[in-house]
Scaffold this motif. Structure first.
Motif, PDB file in Angstrom:
ATOM      1  N   GLN A  46       0.820  -1.205   0.000  1.00 46.18           N
ATOM      2  CA  GLN A  46       0.000   0.000   0.000  1.00 46.18           C
ATOM      3  C   GLN A  46       0.854   1.256   0.000  1.00 46.18           C
ATOM      4  O   GLN A  46       1.916   1.306   0.603  1.00 46.18           O
ATOM      5  CB  GLN A  46      -0.972  -0.022   1.187  1.00 46.18           C
ATOM      6  CG  GLN A  46      -0.335  -0.063   2.562  1.00 46.18           C
ATOM      7  CD  GLN A  46      -0.006   1.307   3.131  1.00 46.18           C
ATOM      8  OE1 GLN A  46      -0.582   2.309   2.715  1.00 46.18           O
ATOM      9  NE2 GLN A  46       0.909   1.350   4.074  1.00 46.18           N
ATOM     10  N   ASN A  47       0.359   2.286  -0.715  1.00 48.23           N
ATOM     11  CA  ASN A  47       0.977   3.606  -0.726  1.00 48.23           C
ATOM     12  C   ASN A  47       0.018   4.564  -0.032  1.00 48.23           C
ATOM     13  O   ASN A  47      -1.169   4.612  -0.382  1.00 48.23           O
ATOM     14  CB  ASN A  47       1.228   4.084  -2.165  1.00 48.23           C
ATOM     15  CG  ASN A  47       2.267   3.233  -2.869  1.00 48.23           C
ATOM     16  OD1 ASN A  47       3.311   2.945  -2.319  1.00 48.23           O
ATOM     17  ND2 ASN A  47       1.967   2.816  -4.093  1.00 48.23           N
ATOM     18  N   PRO A  48       0.481   5.316   0.973  1.00 46.60           N
ATOM     19  CA  PRO A  48      -0.428   6.214   1.700  1.00 46.60           C
ATOM     20  C   PRO A  48      -1.168   7.158   0.754  1.00 46.60           C
ATOM     21  O   PRO A  48      -0.595   7.716  -0.173  1.00 46.60           O
ATOM     22  CB  PRO A  48       0.523   6.984   2.629  1.00 46.60           C
ATOM     23  CG  PRO A  48       1.715   6.095   2.785  1.00 46.60           C
ATOM     24  CD  PRO A  48       1.858   5.380   1.465  1.00 46.60           C
ATOM     25  N   SER A  49      -2.467   7.307   0.988  1.00 46.02           N
ATOM     26  CA  SER A  49      -3.287   8.189   0.160  1.00 46.02           C
ATOM     27  C   SER A  49      -4.375   8.793   1.037  1.00 46.02           C
ATOM     28  O   SER A  49      -5.032   8.067   1.806  1.00 46.02           O
ATOM     29  CB  SER A  49      -3.927   7.404  -0.996  1.00 46.02           C
ATOM     30  OG  SER A  49      -4.949   8.169  -1.618  1.00 46.02           O
ATOM     31  N   PRO A  50      -4.597  10.112   0.938  1.00 48.84           N
ATOM     32  CA  PRO A  50      -5.675  10.733   1.729  1.00 48.84           C
ATOM     33  C   PRO A  50      -7.060  10.295   1.263  1.00 48.84           C
ATOM     34  O   PRO A  50      -8.054  10.581   1.942  1.00 48.84           O
ATOM     35  CB  PRO A  50      -5.450  12.234   1.497  1.00 48.84           C
ATOM     36  CG  PRO A  50      -4.753  12.311   0.180  1.00 48.84           C
ATOM     37  CD  PRO A  50      -3.891  11.095   0.109  1.00 48.84           C
ATOM     38  N   HIS A  51      -7.123   9.638   0.126  1.00 46.28           N
ATOM     39  CA  HIS A  51      -8.410   9.223  -0.427  1.00 46.28           C
ATOM     40  C   HIS A  51      -8.711   7.745  -0.162  1.00 46.28           C
ATOM     41  O   HIS A  51      -9.644   7.186  -0.738  1.00 46.28           O
ATOM     42  CB  HIS A  51      -8.428   9.480  -1.933  1.00 46.28           C
ATOM     43  CG  HIS A  51      -8.088  10.894  -2.302  1.00 46.28           C
ATOM     44  ND1 HIS A  51      -8.888  11.970  -1.965  1.00 46.28           N
ATOM     45  CD2 HIS A  51      -7.005  11.424  -2.953  1.00 46.28           C
ATOM     46  CE1 HIS A  51      -8.339  13.089  -2.405  1.00 46.28           C
ATOM     47  NE2 HIS A  51      -7.193  12.790  -2.993  1.00 46.28           N
ATOM     48  N   MET A  52      -7.948   7.127   0.747  1.00 48.69           N
ATOM     49  CA  MET A  52      -8.117   5.703   1.009  1.00 48.69           C
ATOM     50  C   MET A  52      -7.973   5.433   2.499  1.00 48.69           C
ATOM     51  O   MET A  52      -7.064   5.950   3.150  1.00 48.69           O
ATOM     52  CB  MET A  52      -7.062   4.909   0.222  1.00 48.69           C
ATOM     53  CG  MET A  52      -7.130   3.406   0.381  1.00 48.69           C
ATOM     54  SD  MET A  52      -5.919   2.566  -0.702  1.00 48.69           S
ATOM     55  CE  MET A  52      -4.374   2.999   0.125  1.00 48.69           C
ATOM     56  N   ARG A  53      -8.904   4.646   3.047  1.00 48.64           N
ATOM     57  CA  ARG A  53      -8.817   4.211   4.441  1.00 48.64           C
ATOM     58  C   ARG A  53      -8.389   2.752   4.480  1.00 48.64           C
ATOM     59  O   ARG A  53      -8.791   1.956   3.635  1.00 48.64           O
ATOM     60  CB  ARG A  53     -10.172   4.354   5.139  1.00 48.64           C
ATOM     61  CG  ARG A  53     -10.573   5.789   5.422  1.00 48.64           C
ATOM     62  CD  ARG A  53     -11.822   5.853   6.288  1.00 48.64           C
ATOM     63  NE  ARG A  53     -12.989   5.369   5.572  1.00 48.64           N
ATOM     64  CZ  ARG A  53     -13.773   4.369   5.983  1.00 48.64           C
ATOM     65  NH1 ARG A  53     -13.489   3.724   7.105  1.00 48.64           N
ATOM     66  NH2 ARG A  53     -14.833   4.012   5.274  1.00 48.64           N
ATOM     67  N   LEU A  54      -7.596   2.407   5.478  1.00 46.37           N
ATOM     68  CA  LEU A  54      -7.104   1.039   5.633  1.00 46.37           C
ATOM     69  C   LEU A  54      -7.581   0.478   6.957  1.00 46.37           C
ATOM     70  O   LEU A  54      -7.369   1.082   8.014  1.00 46.37           O
ATOM     71  CB  LEU A  54      -5.577   1.015   5.565  1.00 46.37           C
ATOM     72  CG  LEU A  54      -4.951   1.480   4.248  1.00 46.37           C
ATOM     73  CD1 LEU A  54      -3.441   1.625   4.397  1.00 46.37           C
ATOM     74  CD2 LEU A  54      -5.270   0.490   3.132  1.00 46.37           C
ATOM     75  N   LEU A  55      -8.214  -0.688   6.902  1.00 49.31           N
ATOM     76  CA  LEU A  55      -8.707  -1.359   8.093  1.00 49.31           C
ATOM     77  C   LEU A  55      -8.008  -2.701   8.251  1.00 49.31           C
ATOM     78  O   LEU A  55      -7.814  -3.417   7.263  1.00 49.31           O
ATOM     79  CB  LEU A  55     -10.223  -1.581   7.993  1.00 49.31           C
ATOM     80  CG  LEU A  55     -11.102  -0.345   7.779  1.00 49.31           C
ATOM     81  CD1 LEU A  55     -12.562  -0.761   7.667  1.00 49.31           C
ATOM     82  CD2 LEU A  55     -10.910   0.650   8.928  1.00 49.31           C
ATOM     83  N   PRO A  56      -7.617  -3.083   9.460  1.00 50.46           N
ATOM     84  CA  PRO A  56      -6.968  -4.383   9.649  1.00 50.46           C
ATOM     85  C   PRO A  56      -7.948  -5.525   9.435  1.00 50.46           C
ATOM     86  O   PRO A  56      -9.142  -5.404   9.717  1.00 50.46           O
ATOM     87  CB  PRO A  56      -6.488  -4.318  11.106  1.00 50.46           C
ATOM     88  CG  PRO A  56      -7.411  -3.334  11.769  1.00 50.46           C
ATOM     89  CD  PRO A  56      -7.751  -2.324  10.722  1.00 50.46           C
ATOM     90  N   THR A  57      -7.438  -6.624   8.937  1.00 52.76           N
ATOM     91  CA  THR A  57      -8.260  -7.824   8.761  1.00 52.76           C
ATOM     92  C   THR A  57      -7.922  -8.901   9.788  1.00 52.76           C
ATOM     93  O   THR A  57      -8.676  -9.874   9.937  1.00 52.76           O
ATOM     94  CB  THR A  57      -8.060  -8.433   7.362  1.00 52.76           C
ATOM     95  OG1 THR A  57      -6.719  -8.923   7.248  1.00 52.76           O
ATOM     96  CG2 THR A  57      -8.318  -7.411   6.273  1.00 52.76           C
ATOM     97  N   GLY A  58      -6.791  -8.738  10.466  1.00 51.87           N
ATOM     98  CA  GLY A  58      -6.339  -9.770  11.386  1.00 51.87           C
ATOM     99  C   GLY A  58      -5.606 -10.913  10.704  1.00 51.87           C
ATOM    100  O   GLY A  58      -5.173 -11.862  11.354  1.00 51.87           O
TER     101      GLY A  58
END
Length: 287
Positions: A246-258
């Motif tokens: 992943q590349n950091p983006s203000p238009h994308m949220r990242l959620l953990p899946t475990g």
């Protein structure tokens, strides 16, 4: 005593499958390979190849010779490693097969450090499809292979290959920031970007969606994970992304899946004491 060169041609055929592939890999003509294997058959006094469709397959006698030849090759590789250990500096070429995100996130930094510390050591890498990596390693096309395993898809053990875990890479759920979704279950009606069918990442991502109670609506298919990030950032789809990709983006949220994928490092048995390979593995593990 059987001719070692011809035995290695037979070994190459066992790994590559066709006379044409052996010829292409070694820079011979198919007729020259066939002629050398014919001489080996006369030396052995038994048939080594038999017709199989448009190609050939190895007879039981040929498979026995290949097993013994593998042992000889491993001994020679060990000897090569021991001689290399007698040098005062590291020289030569390391050939690495890797997948895209490991190349970006691990291999390039490793090469840069090795160039500073060991300027006479050259590292070459090739982006190779996962299913081809171990056969290419055993065929000596590469000295070291980086591969990925997704949950539920452990690596298959191969005789003559030493495999170890390099890293555990968390798997993340990527959602456009404009979407009002807080979990995977909220994405049952959403469009998705996934890797192509019949790949390990696609198998896992589809299974994760089904476990959440829905069949994903896959609108986009690509193995390029940077393109996954771009598609999510533009609000076009959701995706699963490894942390390394992943590349950091203000238009994308990242959620953990475990969950996580395992990045593995494989080398041929007998070459693990080679100082150049040791330098590569030590460096990549220190990143």
């Amino acid at each position: 005593m059987y001719d070692l060169h011809r035995l290695r041609l037979l070994r190459e055929l066992s790994h590559r499958g066709t006379l044409a592939a052996v010829a292409d890999a070694l820079g011979y003509s198919p007729s020259a390979v066939s002629r050398q294997l014919g001489i080996l058959e006369r030396e052995v006094g038994m048939s080594l190849l038999e017709p199989a469709g448009r190609g050939v397959r190895l007879t039981p006698a040929a498979r026995t010779l290949v097993v013994r030849t593998e042992r000889i090759v491993r001994e020679l590789e060990q000897a090569e490693a021991e001689i290399a250990g007698m040098r005062t500096d590291l020289v030569g070429v390391i050939r690495v097969a890797t997948f895209q995100t490991a190349a970006h996130g691990l291999v390039l930094d490793t090469i840069a450090r090795l160039q500073r510390n060991h300027p006479r050591l050259t590292v070459e890498f090739t982006h190779l499809e996962a299913e081809a990596t171990v056969p290419a390693l055993l065929a000596r096309d590469f000295d070291l292979v980086l591969s990925e395993q997704y949950p539920g898809n452990p690596p298959v053990p191969h005789p003559g290959v030493m495999m170890s875990t390099l890293a555990e890479d968390p798997l993340l759920l990527a959602i456009p920031t404009a979407w009002d979704a807080k979990s995977l279950k909220d994405l049952a009606e959403a469009p998705w970007v996934m890797e192509p069918p019949h790949t390990a990442p696609r198998t896992w991502t589809a299974a994760a969606c089904r476990a959440a109670g829905f069949e994903p609506d896959v609108r986009f298919e690509t193995a390029d994970l940077s393109l996954h990030t771009a598609i999510v950032s533009k609000g076009l789809a959701a995706a699963f992304l490894p942390m390394l990709a992943q590349n950091p983006s203000p238009h994308m949220r990242l959620l953990p899946t475990g969950e996580h994928r395992t990045i593995t490092l494989a080398i041929r048995a007998g070459s693990d004491s080679n100082p150049a390979l040791q330098a590569f593995t030590t460096t990549i593990r220190s990143l």
